[in-house]
Design a protein around this motif. Structure first.
Motif, mmCIF file in Angstrom:
data_model
loop_
_atom_site.group_PDB
_atom_site.id
_atom_site.type_symbol
_atom_site.label_atom_id
_atom_site.label_comp_id
_atom_site.label_asym_id
_atom_site.label_seq_id
_atom_site.Cartn_x
_atom_site.Cartn_y
_atom_site.Cartn_z
ATOM 1 N N LYS A 41 -12.581 22.361 2.662
ATOM 2 C CA LYS A 41 -13.249 22.269 1.361
ATOM 3 C C LYS A 41 -14.726 22.565 1.540
ATOM 4 O O LYS A 41 -15.332 22.177 2.551
ATOM 5 N N LYS A 62 -18.533 23.014 -1.083
ATOM 6 C CA LYS A 62 -19.063 22.813 -2.432
ATOM 7 C C LYS A 62 -19.143 24.118 -3.212
ATOM 8 O O LYS A 62 -18.965 24.139 -4.427
ATOM 9 N N ASN A 63 -19.429 25.198 -2.526
ATOM 10 C CA ASN A 63 -19.566 26.494 -3.186
ATOM 11 C C ASN A 63 -18.247 26.915 -3.834
ATOM 12 O O ASN A 63 -17.212 26.931 -3.171
ATOM 13 N N GLN A 64 -18.283 27.256 -5.114
ATOM 14 C CA GLN A 64 -17.064 27.602 -5.845
ATOM 15 C C GLN A 64 -16.762 29.103 -5.837
ATOM 16 O O GLN A 64 -15.637 29.514 -6.125
ATOM 17 N N GLU A 65 -17.746 29.926 -5.515
ATOM 18 C CA GLU A 65 -17.499 31.369 -5.524
ATOM 19 C C GLU A 65 -16.781 31.805 -4.257
ATOM 20 O O GLU A 65 -16.658 31.035 -3.294
ATOM 21 N N TYR A 83 -12.168 30.003 -1.757
ATOM 22 C CA TYR A 83 -12.353 30.352 -3.171
ATOM 23 C C TYR A 83 -12.180 29.090 -4.002
ATOM 24 O O TYR A 83 -11.265 28.304 -3.756
ATOM 25 N N LYS A 84 -13.090 28.887 -4.960
ATOM 26 C CA LYS A 84 -13.136 27.675 -5.786
ATOM 27 C C LYS A 84 -13.217 26.427 -4.901
ATOM 28 O O LYS A 84 -12.640 25.383 -5.227
ATOM 29 N N GLY A 85 -13.898 26.571 -3.792
ATOM 30 C CA GLY A 85 -14.114 25.449 -2.888
ATOM 31 C C GLY A 85 -12.974 25.163 -1.946
ATOM 32 O O GLY A 85 -13.089 24.278 -1.094
#
Length: 233
Positions: free
Chosen positions: A151, A153-156, A211-213
């Motif tokens: 996991k 934090k970055n969602q991109e 992707y999406k964290g």
């Protein structure tokens, strides 16, 4: 050179690999291949200096064992792996470990082949990935705690990579072009030190995609179709 030897043109990835390898050889990294223009090779390193989030005392880490095309079925894989095992024993190593999964993936070394030599699963993540080891003294390595997080934090779309494989430059260009054309935010993070490799939040052989964290794959052959599948999630 190794898996991309058949390319006759100057290749950016090969030059990047040569530079990366020149720095690793002095650390005990081993790159051994058949004396032919063929993808028949093994690559391994002392675990302490291997660019993977795995820890253990006195182990070798097996990055890649590859025999392709007409060279399959001729005993080269056996010779290469047995060389690695013999080298480990001569050097007084405690064993050899490698990345695997609960279902064989074509971009990871053949774990069924390795298991014939006594490699066993010694650690797992919460999803499909496994750490296999051939132990000579009963000790076992393990994934770092952060390697099991999977996991961020970055969602991109986020890709961690190093220059250990000559295909990486090619895959990075594919991702860049697709994301630029389709206005997709992307973070491309080069892992350029041993410390940063050991601290990665995912299993890693030279490549890791989020992707999406969420962690998606270690598959560095990320073509457009595979990229689309990830981005649809």
């Amino acid at each position: 050179m190794c898996c991309i030897i058949r390319s006759k043109k100057t290749h950016q990835g090969v030059e990047a690999k040569r530079q990366w390898l020149s720095e690793r050889l002095k650390e005990g990294h081993v790159f051994r291949k058949l004396n032919a223009k063929a993808a028949v090779f093994i690559e391994y390193a002392p675990l302490e200096t291997a660019w993977v989030p795995v820890t253990g005392d006195n182990y070798y880490y097996l990055y890649c064992l590859w025999v392709s095309g007409e060279y399959k079925g001729k005993g080269y894989g056996k010779s290469l792996l047995e060389y690695c095992i013999s080298d480990a024993k001569k050097k007084g190593k405690s064993g050899i470990c490698m990345l695997g999964s609960n279902k064989q993936k074509h971009w990871l070394s053949d774990q069924a082949f390795a298991k014939k030599y006594g490699f066993n699963v010694v650690d797992t993540t919460d999803d499909e990935y496994e750490l296999l080891a051939l132990s000579f003294d009963g000790t076992t390595p393990k994934f770092t705690k952060n390697a099991k997080e999977h996991k961020i934090k970055n969602q991109e779309l986020t890709i961690y990579y190093d220059m250990q494989c000559p295909y990486i430059c090619q895959s990075i260009e594919i991702v860049k072009q697709y994301c630029e054309t389709n206005n997709i935010p992307v973070s491309l993070i080069q892992v350029d030190t041993l410390k940063s490799a050991k601290a990665l939040p995912c299993v890693f052989n030279n490549w890791g995609v989020f992707y999406k964290g969420n962690f998606e794959t270690v598959n560095l052959l990320l073509d457009v179709e595979n990229l689309k599948r990830i981005l649809k999630k």
